[in-house]
Design a protein around this motif. Structure first.
Motif, PDB file in Angstrom:
ATOM      1  N   MET A  57       7.056  20.541  26.181  1.00 43.08           N
ATOM      2  CA  MET A  57       5.646  20.540  26.601  1.00 43.08           C
ATOM      3  C   MET A  57       4.732  20.797  25.410  1.00 43.08           C
ATOM      4  N   TYR A  58       5.118  21.732  24.590  1.00 43.12           N
ATOM      5  CA  TYR A  58       4.319  22.062  23.414  1.00 43.12           C
ATOM      6  C   TYR A  58       4.239  20.855  22.473  1.00 43.12           C
ATOM      7  N   GLY A  59       5.349  20.169  22.276  1.00 46.96           N
ATOM      8  CA  GLY A  59       5.358  18.979  21.433  1.00 46.96           C
ATOM      9  C   GLY A  59       4.457  17.885  21.980  1.00 46.96           C
ATOM     10  N   SER A  60       4.458  17.716  23.292  1.00 46.60           N
ATOM     11  CA  SER A  60       3.577  16.720  23.907  1.00 46.60           C
ATOM     12  C   SER A  60       2.116  17.077  23.691  1.00 46.60           C
ATOM     13  N   LEU A  61       1.787  18.350  23.798  1.00 49.96           N
ATOM     14  CA  LEU A  61       0.408  18.780  23.564  1.00 49.96           C
ATOM     15  C   LEU A  61      -0.020  18.519  22.121  1.00 49.96           C
ATOM     16  N   ILE A  62       0.878  18.741  21.188  1.00 46.72           N
ATOM     17  CA  ILE A  62       0.567  18.490  19.773  1.00 46.72           C
ATOM     18  C   ILE A  62       0.304  16.998  19.556  1.00 46.72           C
ATOM     19  N   GLU A  63       1.090  16.140  20.206  1.00 48.45           N
ATOM     20  CA  GLU A  63       0.877  14.696  20.083  1.00 48.45           C
ATOM     21  C   GLU A  63      -0.487  14.294  20.643  1.00 48.45           C
ATOM     22  N   ILE A  64      -0.866  14.892  21.764  1.00 48.38           N
ATOM     23  CA  ILE A  64      -2.180  14.602  22.350  1.00 48.38           C
ATOM     24  C   ILE A  64      -3.284  15.050  21.401  1.00 48.38           C
ATOM     25  N   LYS A  65      -3.110  16.229  20.827  1.00 53.69           N
ATOM     26  CA  LYS A  65      -4.128  16.733  19.899  1.00 53.69           C
ATOM     27  C   LYS A  65      -4.243  15.842  18.662  1.00 53.69           C
ATOM     28  N   LYS A  66      -3.119  15.338  18.156  1.00 54.51           N
ATOM     29  CA  LYS A  66      -3.167  14.409  17.021  1.00 54.51           C
ATOM     30  C   LYS A  66      -3.946  13.153  17.389  1.00 54.51           C
ATOM     31  N   GLY A  67      -3.724  12.657  18.586  1.00 55.78           N
ATOM     32  CA  GLY A  67      -4.463  11.481  19.051  1.00 55.78           C
ATOM     33  C   GLY A  67      -5.955  11.753  19.142  1.00 55.78           C
ATOM     34  N   LEU A  68      -6.312  12.930  19.622  1.00 54.34           N
ATOM     35  CA  LEU A  68      -7.730  13.305  19.690  1.00 54.34           C
ATOM     36  C   LEU A  68      -8.337  13.393  18.287  1.00 54.34           C
ATOM     37  N   ASN A  69      -7.599  13.943  17.350  1.00 53.00           N
ATOM     38  CA  ASN A  69      -8.104  14.054  15.977  1.00 53.00           C
ATOM     39  C   ASN A  69      -8.329  12.676  15.354  1.00 53.00           C
ATOM     40  N   ARG A  70      -7.469  11.720  15.692  1.00 52.54           N
ATOM     41  CA  ARG A  70      -7.655  10.363  15.170  1.00 52.54           C
ATOM     42  C   ARG A  70      -8.895   9.706  15.771  1.00 52.54           C
ATOM     43  N   THR A  71      -9.120   9.929  17.068  1.00 53.63           N
ATOM     44  CA  THR A  71     -10.296   9.305  17.694  1.00 53.63           C
ATOM     45  C   THR A  71     -11.588   9.990  17.268  1.00 53.63           C
ATOM     46  N   GLU A  72     -11.501  11.219  16.816  1.00 50.74           N
ATOM     47  CA  GLU A  72     -12.696  11.939  16.376  1.00 50.74           C
ATOM     48  C   GLU A  72     -13.319  11.275  15.142  1.00 50.74           C
ATOM     49  N   LYS A  73     -12.509  10.605  14.367  1.00 49.39           N
ATOM     50  CA  LYS A  73     -12.998   9.947  13.152  1.00 49.39           C
ATOM     51  C   LYS A  73     -13.748   8.650  13.455  1.00 49.39           C
ATOM     52  N   GLU A  74     -13.593   8.143  14.664  1.00 53.46           N
ATOM     53  CA  GLU A  74     -14.321   6.933  15.038  1.00 53.46           C
ATOM     54  C   GLU A  74     -15.787   7.285  15.301  1.00 53.46           C
ATOM     55  N   PRO A  75     -16.724   6.458  14.827  1.00 54.84           N
ATOM     56  CA  PRO A  75     -18.141   6.826  14.884  1.00 54.84           C
ATOM     57  C   PRO A  75     -18.738   6.880  16.298  1.00 54.84           C
ATOM     58  N   LYS A  76     -18.231   6.122  17.232  1.00 60.67           N
ATOM     59  CA  LYS A  76     -18.860   6.052  18.559  1.00 60.67           C
ATOM     60  C   LYS A  76     -18.310   7.070  19.548  1.00 60.67           C
ATOM     61  N   ARG A  77     -17.421   7.914  19.127  1.00 61.52           N
ATOM     62  CA  ARG A  77     -16.802   8.876  20.049  1.00 61.52           C
ATOM     63  C   ARG A  77     -17.650  10.142  20.173  1.00 61.52           C
ATOM     64  N   ASP A  78     -17.594  10.744  21.358  1.00 59.50           N
ATOM     65  CA  ASP A  78     -18.317  11.989  21.624  1.00 59.50           C
ATOM     66  C   ASP A  78     -17.545  13.141  20.982  1.00 59.50           C
ATOM     67  N   LYS A  79     -18.078  13.655  19.902  1.00 58.42           N
ATOM     68  CA  LYS A  79     -17.407  14.706  19.127  1.00 58.42           C
ATOM     69  C   LYS A  79     -17.241  15.990  19.940  1.00 58.42           C
ATOM     70  N   GLN A  80     -18.254  16.330  20.726  1.00 56.95           N
ATOM     71  CA  GLN A  80     -18.189  17.569  21.508  1.00 56.95           C
ATOM     72  C   GLN A  80     -17.101  17.487  22.578  1.00 56.95           C
ATOM     73  N   ALA A  81     -16.949  16.345  23.210  1.00 52.84           N
ATOM     74  CA  ALA A  81     -15.905  16.180  24.232  1.00 52.84           C
ATOM     75  C   ALA A  81     -14.526  16.311  23.593  1.00 52.84           C
ATOM     76  N   ILE A  82     -14.384  15.786  22.390  1.00 52.29           N
ATOM     77  CA  ILE A  82     -13.095  15.896  21.688  1.00 52.29           C
ATOM     78  C   ILE A  82     -12.817  17.343  21.312  1.00 52.29           C
ATOM     79  N   LYS A  83     -13.849  18.065  20.863  1.00 55.19           N
ATOM     80  CA  LYS A  83     -13.660  19.489  20.520  1.00 55.19           C
ATOM     81  C   LYS A  83     -13.312  20.303  21.759  1.00 55.19           C
ATOM     82  N   ASP A  84     -13.964  20.002  22.887  1.00 55.67           N
ATOM     83  CA  ASP A  84     -13.666  20.711  24.140  1.00 55.67           C
ATOM     84  C   ASP A  84     -12.213  20.468  24.575  1.00 55.67           C
ATOM     85  N   ALA A  85     -11.792  19.210  24.477  1.00 58.45           N
ATOM     86  CA  ALA A  85     -10.411  18.883  24.859  1.00 58.45           C
ATOM     87  C   ALA A  85      -9.422  19.570  23.919  1.00 58.45           C
TER      88      ALA A  85
END
Length: 109
Positions: A57-85
């Protein structure tokens, strides 16, 4: 109809009635029946099995967080929603690694 083979028939009993109305005898009988019906005191999984599932479960959460960090670099993404997640994932990861692991350890003391 044969009364000895019919399950719904009533007939005279061959055994003498038990006139013992002692509560302690009845209590012993019920305790014995209760012990026979209880589940075993061992847990269905070992502590190692639980911990393997937790680390998955912990490994799956880390993978999700890595995915969120990658999408955070995209300009059109909501940064606050990514930080909350990400914060929610961090909270869950802490609960898994610290609190839940401690609870499981207490089960096997």
């Amino acid at each position: 109809m044969n009364s000895t083979t019919n399950p719904y028939s009533t007939h005279a009993s061959n055994s003498a009635p038990n006139l013992s109305m002692d509560v302690s005898d009845q209590f012993k009988v019920h305790q014995k029946e209760e012990q026979e019906q209880k589940a075993p005191k061992t847990l269905p999984f070992t502590a190692e099995t639980f911990k393997e599932h937790l680390s998955d479960m912990y490994g799956s959460l880390i993978e999700i967080k890595k995915g969120l960090n990658r999408t955070e670099k995209e300009p059109k993404r909501d940064k606050q929603a990514i930080k909350d997640a990400s914060k929610i994932i961090d909270d869950i990861a802490q609960k898994i690694t610290m609190d839940l692991s401690n609870c499981i350890d207490k089960l096997y003391l």
